[in-house]
Structure formats: C-alpha cells, structure tokens
Scaffold this motif. Sequence first.
Motif, PDB file in Angstrom:
ATOM      1  N   HIS A  87       0.891  -1.163   0.000  1.00  0.00           N
ATOM      2  CA  HIS A  87       0.000   0.000   0.000  1.00  0.00           C
ATOM      3  C   HIS A  87       0.928   1.212   0.000  1.00  0.00           C
ATOM      4  O   HIS A  87       1.570   1.514   1.016  1.00  0.00           O
ATOM      5  CB  HIS A  87      -0.862  -0.068   1.271  1.00  0.00           C
ATOM      6  N   PRO A  89       0.658   4.511   0.038  1.00  0.00           N
ATOM      7  CA  PRO A  89       0.565   5.594   1.030  1.00  0.00           C
ATOM      8  C   PRO A  89       1.174   5.201   2.379  1.00  0.00           C
ATOM      9  O   PRO A  89       1.831   6.019   3.032  1.00  0.00           O
ATOM     10  CB  PRO A  89      -0.951   5.828   1.173  1.00  0.00           C
ATOM     11  N   THR A  90       0.988   3.943   2.786  1.00  0.00           N
ATOM     12  CA  THR A  90       1.566   3.482   4.060  1.00  0.00           C
ATOM     13  C   THR A  90       3.090   3.498   3.979  1.00  0.00           C
ATOM     14  O   THR A  90       3.777   3.916   4.914  1.00  0.00           O
ATOM     15  CB  THR A  90       1.070   2.056   4.391  1.00  0.00           C
ATOM     16  N   GLU A  93       4.343   7.021   4.349  1.00  0.00           N
ATOM     17  CA  GLU A  93       4.245   7.484   5.755  1.00  0.00           C
ATOM     18  C   GLU A  93       5.434   6.987   6.558  1.00  0.00           C
ATOM     19  O   GLU A  93       6.013   7.715   7.361  1.00  0.00           O
ATOM     20  CB  GLU A  93       2.986   6.899   6.421  1.00  0.00           C
ATOM     21  N   ASP A 120      -6.877   1.047  -1.586  1.00  0.00           N
ATOM     22  CA  ASP A 120      -7.876   1.199  -0.510  1.00  0.00           C
ATOM     23  C   ASP A 120      -9.062   0.246  -0.712  1.00  0.00           C
ATOM     24  O   ASP A 120      -9.657  -0.204   0.262  1.00  0.00           O
ATOM     25  CB  ASP A 120      -8.367   2.651  -0.435  1.00  0.00           C
ATOM     26  N   GLU A 193      -8.653   8.386  -6.198  1.00  0.00           N
ATOM     27  CA  GLU A 193      -7.465   7.541  -5.969  1.00  0.00           C
ATOM     28  C   GLU A 193      -6.405   7.823  -7.046  1.00  0.00           C
ATOM     29  O   GLU A 193      -5.226   7.998  -6.749  1.00  0.00           O
ATOM     30  CB  GLU A 193      -7.904   6.065  -6.005  1.00  0.00           C
ATOM     31  N   TYR A 196      -4.659  11.021  -6.458  1.00  0.00           N
ATOM     32  CA  TYR A 196      -3.658  10.889  -5.396  1.00  0.00           C
ATOM     33  C   TYR A 196      -2.375  10.241  -5.948  1.00  0.00           C
ATOM     34  O   TYR A 196      -1.265  10.720  -5.707  1.00  0.00           O
ATOM     35  CB  TYR A 196      -4.211  10.049  -4.226  1.00  0.00           C
ATOM     36  N   TYR A 197      -2.538   9.153  -6.702  1.00  0.00           N
ATOM     37  CA  TYR A 197      -1.356   8.454  -7.209  1.00  0.00           C
ATOM     38  C   TYR A 197      -0.519   9.326  -8.139  1.00  0.00           C
ATOM     39  O   TYR A 197       0.702   9.182  -8.221  1.00  0.00           O
ATOM     40  CB  TYR A 197      -1.741   7.101  -7.844  1.00  0.00           C
ATOM     41  N   ILE A 200       2.044  11.277  -6.128  1.00  0.00           N
ATOM     42  CA  ILE A 200       3.196  10.596  -5.489  1.00  0.00           C
ATOM     43  C   ILE A 200       4.149   9.946  -6.496  1.00  0.00           C
ATOM     44  O   ILE A 200       5.129   9.315  -6.104  1.00  0.00           O
ATOM     45  CB  ILE A 200       2.741   9.550  -4.434  1.00  0.00           C
TER      46      ILE A 200
END
Length: 432
Positions: A87, A89-90, A93, A120, A193, A196-197, A200
């Motif tokens: 994942h 995003p994890t 982080e 997600d 989604e 968002y991608y 990043i």
Amino acid sequence: MIKEKLGRVTAIIGAQWGDEGKGKLVDIVSSEYDIIARATGGANAGHTVYVKDPQTGETKKYVFHLLPSGALHEHTICVIGNGCVVHLPTLLEEIDVIQKSGLKTDGRILLSDRVHLLFDYHRVIDGLQEASKGDKKVGTTNRGIGPCYMDKASRKGIRACDFLKQDVFEAKLREVSGGLMKQYGFEYDVEKEIAYYRTIRDRIVPMIKDTFVYLHEALESGKSIVFEGANGVMLDLDHGTYPYVTSSNPMVGGLGTGTGIPNSHLTSLTGIMKAYVTRVGAGPFPTELLDETGNMLREKGGEYGATTGRPRRCGWFDSVVAKYSARMNGYTGINLTKLDVMTGLKTVKIGVAYKYEGKTLDSFPADLDMLEKSTVEYIEMLGWDEDISGATKLEELPQNARNYVKKLEELIGTPITFIGVGQRRDQMIVKK
Ligand code: GDP
Ligand code: IMO
Ligand code: MG
C-alpha cells in the motif's frame, strides 16, 4: 561478530503466530549487513524496534509495517521483494517517519517491479469479507492483505511495473476496481485515488527496480543480506491453522518465492520464538491461558498488536508447535524472546504433547476439529524471581531460567542462539 556467527546470507522468520520479536533481532543484526529484504506479507506486519538516542538517552519506538526493520541503520539498502503486497501511502508514511528522525532514505529503498500494489478498495473488501463470515471471522488486520493476494492469484493484480507507465496504470486501476465494485457491491471513488497516485509518482518511480537482478548481482559481488520474515509460520497459508491464517507463506519457502533468491544461498536461518506464546485474531491456540497468568503475561509483556492495537491472546510455550515449526523450516538457531516477561511466575509450564482419543498425535494436525478435541499434556518447572533484564550472558541468568531454556532447546531440537531479556537492542544475550 554476529555476521561471523550467521554468515553472509541470513534469514530471520517468525516461528509461532507472529509478533515474536522479529523487528528487534533484524534491527540488531542489520548493523553488520549491507541489504535487508522483506519477501512476504504487507502492512499486516508490525515490527517494533526500540532505540536509545545516544545524545538524549531517551528510548524511541519505531514500528515498521512495510519497510524492512533494518532501515534505522543508514548504511543499509532496504528491499521490498516481489512477494509483498504494498500500500504505497503506508510506505510513504513510514519513509517520512524515518526521514524526520534525520536518516537519509534517498536511494536506500528499493521496491520490486514485480510487487503487487494494494489499494484502498482491498481494505474495503477485507472488511466486507470479514463481515460476511459472522462468527467464523478470521480476525484479519483489515489491511486488505487477503483481497490483494486474491487479485494476484486470479491474475488481475496491478504491479509496480504497471505504475511506471502512467496510462497503463490508470486504465488498469479503473478496470479492476470497476469489476470489484460490481462483484462486491460497494462504492469507490477511483478518480480520487488516481489523482492521489499522480501526486506521489515522483517519489515512487525512483524506488521501483528489478530487485531480482539487484539482489543476485549484490550476492555475486560479495554483499551480505538479511531476509526479514513477516507474520509467523503458524499463519502460513499452507502449513498454518487454515483457514485462520494469512494469505501468503511466512515459512522459509516464502523467502525464495518472495525475492527470487533460492534458499540454497542461506548461510543461516533464525526462527524467533517467544518464551510463551501469543496469537492475535481468531483460530486455535491449544495452550491458551484464559486466566490470571494469561492476563499477567499480556500486561507485563505489553501484548497489544503493533498494527491494530488488539489485545493478544497469551499462553504457555507449546513444544508441539515449536517442533512442527522447526521441521517445516530447518532453523539453524532460535531466538527465544521475552524471557524477562516470565520473571515472577512461581512455576512455568510447557505444552509437550497433544492427545486425541487417548492417543498422542505425531505432529500438529491439519484438521482443526481434531485439534479442538485434543487435550494438551504439560510439564511443569520452577520459575524464577530475579530481575534478568540486565543479563548479558547465559551464566548471569538464574538457574531456574537456565533450566527452562535448556528444556526448550531439548524439546525444539534446535540450539537457542539468542535470548531476549528486554525491548532494547542491548537487551539480547548472544549465546556462544
Ligand atoms: P514482530 O512483529 O515479530 O517484530 O514483533 P512485534 O514488534 O509485533 O511484537 C514484539 C514486542 O515485544 C515488541 O514490542 C518488542 O519491542 C518486544 N520485545 C521483543 N523482544 C523482547 C524481549 O526480549 N523482551 C521484552 N520485554 N520485549 C521484547
Ligand atoms: P507480524 O509480522 C500477528 C494474523 C491476523 C489474523 C490473520 C490474517 O507483526 O508478526 P491478515 O490481515 O494477514 O489477512 O490476517 O493473521 N496476522 C498477524 N498476527 N502478527 C502479524 O505480523 C500478523 N500478520 C497477520 O491477526 O489472525
Ligand atoms: Mg508484529
């Protein structure tokens, strides 16, 4: 000194039901190794490392879910192998956390281009699947692990190499999530989604690499590697307490499939076993203690999930599980952890056999109904009262603690090479 003992290509895996203390040993050995590689699982893993800040003297806690637990050693390269489900995003982080502690991460984190990406919607499906099982819930970590491995096995997964081609990635994400929404009947904003991608891409693309080639070339040039297992072998999809298992193979075989490095390269394999047993989530646990002793182990051992915060179930050491685990994986040594937590118990017990219909079972059974109807035979030994958290040598342990370690060693049939006596890096007895 540790590398001399474990050799150039070592592996550390969880030998019970997870949370045995993999993070701590991986962190310790990583100080002497070049590369640390994860091979299986995803953010269902929660690997804790406590480190004393040399300047302030304060102890800081880190929990790794996707990043290898050797990340705190700046000289290491951290590889997330093809067998993991990620994942993104994890992952970001976690990278932010270690960057904030002042550690360099650029160029140190490599993501296999064959890794399957976890979105997600996998988490949503994990929740729906659990809800549909009623009282037969697995008690997953709700991180979308099973649904992502399902997509992988049904050959519609989206891999990191797809992410490299933005149009291919976005088209696949629309197609796969559309199909799943229809199948499971949930709403999901895929355009959000995708947006968002896009934000990043610049951080993720440089990490994606053919880690199969990277790891093989590293080995050929003499570099040293630690393979870091996730979860625990009793949660193995094939050899664990099915269906109360995870959706990958935490056993030693998973390290090969999850990185492309054959197990024949391993110079050692350490299985981590707690001095008692814990399990989080549903499923059989023959030596479980549903009494004051179980509560004492939970509170004193801080037995609350590093990923979900759920209370862990606690019980006596189970040598039937330990023997099964040792046969399955062929450990060259065992790290017994959390021996300090047992201090203060007047007597300690060890589960040594399962009896079913009057007969002793040969090994850990496949059939959970048979397991449920089995009784456990125990041996009992004297406990110890002395504080052992400062012990640095086996000889410094009280006689009764040494007797307990020796008995476990005999029962497992594998040498106990490390003994954990506390959370910190320095609280580890390295046996000669
Ligand atoms: P992992 O998933 O196998 O890495 O283990 P977790 O981090 O989920 O849980 C193990 C917990 O036990 C963590 O909080 C560790 O800091 C802690 N721990 C590891 N070894 C020892 C030990 O020898 N003694 C004590 N008291 N705690 C330990
Ligand atoms: P680490 O690496 C303890 C358990 C879950 C559940 C089952 C399936 O920290 O030792 P999943 O989310 O994988 O589909 O859940 O497996 N489980 C773990 N238990 N430690 C872990 O990882 C675990 N990873 C999965 O509690 O029972
Ligand atoms: Mg854990």
